[in-house]
Design an enzyme around this catalytic site. Structure first.
Site, short mmCIF file in Angstrom:
data_model
loop_
_atom_site.label_atom_id
_atom_site.label_comp_id
_atom_site.label_asym_id
_atom_site.label_seq_id
_atom_site.Cartn_x
_atom_site.Cartn_y
_atom_site.Cartn_z
N ASP A 7 26.08 23.28 15.28
CA ASP A 7 25.62 24.07 14.13
C ASP A 7 25.88 25.56 14.32
O ASP A 7 25.20 26.39 13.73
CB ASP A 7 24.12 23.84 13.89
CG ASP A 7 23.83 22.45 13.31
OD1 ASP A 7 24.77 21.66 13.15
OD2 ASP A 7 22.64 22.16 13.05
N HIS B 262 27.82 19.09 10.56
CA HIS B 262 27.38 18.67 9.23
C HIS B 262 28.50 18.79 8.21
O HIS B 262 29.41 19.60 8.35
CB HIS B 262 26.22 19.56 8.74
CG HIS B 262 24.95 19.42 9.50
ND1 HIS B 262 23.97 18.52 9.18
CD2 HIS B 262 24.51 20.08 10.61
CE1 HIS B 262 22.96 18.63 10.04
NE2 HIS B 262 23.27 19.57 10.93
N HIS C 247 17.93 20.63 18.44
CA HIS C 247 17.34 20.16 17.19
C HIS C 247 17.40 18.64 17.09
O HIS C 247 18.38 18.03 17.53
CB HIS C 247 18.03 20.81 15.98
CG HIS C 247 17.74 22.28 15.85
ND1 HIS C 247 18.54 23.16 15.17
CD2 HIS C 247 16.70 23.02 16.35
CE1 HIS C 247 18.02 24.38 15.23
NE2 HIS C 247 16.91 24.32 15.95
N ASP D 103 18.01 16.46 14.88
CA ASP D 103 19.10 15.73 14.22
C ASP D 103 20.40 15.77 15.04
O ASP D 103 21.43 15.26 14.61
CB ASP D 103 19.33 16.26 12.79
CG ASP D 103 19.68 17.74 12.74
OD1 ASP D 103 19.18 18.51 13.56
OD2 ASP D 103 20.47 18.13 11.85
N HIS D 104 20.32 16.35 16.25
CA HIS D 104 21.46 16.34 17.18
C HIS D 104 21.08 15.68 18.51
O HIS D 104 21.85 14.91 19.06
CB HIS D 104 21.97 17.76 17.40
CG HIS D 104 22.52 18.37 16.15
ND1 HIS D 104 23.86 18.39 15.84
CD2 HIS D 104 21.88 18.92 15.08
CE1 HIS D 104 24.02 18.94 14.63
NE2 HIS D 104 22.84 19.27 14.17
N HIS E 105 22.09 30.13 16.69
CA HIS E 105 21.37 29.08 15.95
C HIS E 105 20.23 28.57 16.84
O HIS E 105 19.10 28.43 16.41
CB HIS E 105 22.34 27.96 15.58
CG HIS E 105 21.74 26.87 14.74
ND1 HIS E 105 21.36 27.08 13.43
CD2 HIS E 105 21.46 25.57 15.03
CE1 HIS E 105 20.86 25.94 12.95
NE2 HIS E 105 20.92 25.02 13.89
N HIS F 97 22.88 21.06 20.80
CA HIS F 97 21.65 21.86 20.82
C HIS F 97 20.42 20.96 20.64
O HIS F 97 20.55 19.77 20.36
CB HIS F 97 21.70 22.98 19.79
CG HIS F 97 21.81 22.55 18.35
ND1 HIS F 97 22.89 21.87 17.85
CD2 HIS F 97 20.95 22.69 17.30
CE1 HIS F 97 22.72 21.63 16.57
NE2 HIS F 97 21.54 22.12 16.20
#
Length: 258
Positions: A135, A174, A56, A58-59, A112, A54
């Site tokens: 996530d 995570h 975001h 941090d991905h 999400h 996705h």
């Protein structure tokens, strides 16, 4: 098929999916590209694809950099998700092959984010399949409903992911497992499988070891969000349908300060 996990940032996991006969590899969510490239070199791998779950940061935040470091690498991401650096947009049901024996199936698992993709990966006959859930599905948990509804998360978790083979290995985005299981016990205090898994997860973390992978089967037994289908769990949270229970459990988790 072989899978290596690479811890990134504070609690993220990136992954290498390896086709053992050709040494070709795909990376999942390479937020710190240098770490993935070093791991690939160490194992003599040829990086071919990036699979982004996705948008975001941090991905997807390492996509542009890995394209610079590995010229020609293809970057896959959900067609609805505006993924940074994406070269190949995927939709539900799209297939990608890696090396000689690995097949990757894109599953649209929204909520999400609108275009969140989980990647279901199969290898040679006899090998357990794996699913990279970003996530959407965590071990004993699920992602916050940032861009979707409880109905969508129900479809993503209980219908799409819940219908995968029970031995499928679950690799999430995570390391949240201990907290998730502590919360799960507030929903089902008498669930022995949750108690046992929490004690195991605490030992793993104490030893500096990961709690991934889980399996779809284990999630069905320990994850309160996937168990929202059960009348018993619905009753515990004062609800009468899976979607209503899922919404309530998410609200409880958002307000939980465990």
């Amino acid at each position: 098929m072989k899978i290596l996990h690479v811890p990134c940032l504070e609690d993220n996991y990136s992954y290498l999916i390896i086709d053992e006969s050709t040494k070709e590899a795909a990376v999942v969510d390479p937020v710190e590209p240098e770490k993935l490239i070093n791991a690939a070199k160490e194992h003599g791998l040829n990086l071919k694809l990036v699979l982004t779950t996705h948008h975001h940061w941090d991905h997807a935040g390492g996509n542009e950099k890995i394209k610079e470091m590995v010229p020609g690498i293809k970057v896959y991401g959900g067609s609805l998700d505006n993924v940074k650096g994406c070269t190949n947009k995927v939709e539900n049901g799209d297939k990608v092959s890696l090396g000689a024996d690995v097949t990757i199936l894109a599953l649209h698992t929204p909520c999400h984010t609108k275009g969140h993709i989980s990647y279901y990966v199969t290898g040679k006959e006899g090998e357990d399949p794996a699913v990279f859930t970003g996530d959407t599905l965590f071990i004993a948990g699920c992602g916050k409903f940032f861009e979707g509804t409880a109905e969508q998360m129900y479809q993503s978790l209980c219908v799409t992911l819940g219908s995968l083979p029970k031995p499928a290995q679950v690799y999430c985005g995570h390391e949240y497992t201990v907290k998730n299981l502590q919360f799960a016990l507030t929903v089902e205090p008498d669930n022995v499988r949750v108690q046992e898994k929490l004690s195991w997860a605490q030992k793993q973390r104490k030893a500096g070891l990961p709690t991934i992978p889980s399996t779809i089967d284990e999630e069905m037994e320990t994850n309160p969000f996937m168990r929202a289908e059960l009348p018993d769990v619905q009753a515990k949270v004062g609800c009468h349908s899976p979607v209503e229970a899922l919404q309530k459990i998410r609200l409880m988790k958002d307000n939980w300060r465990g």
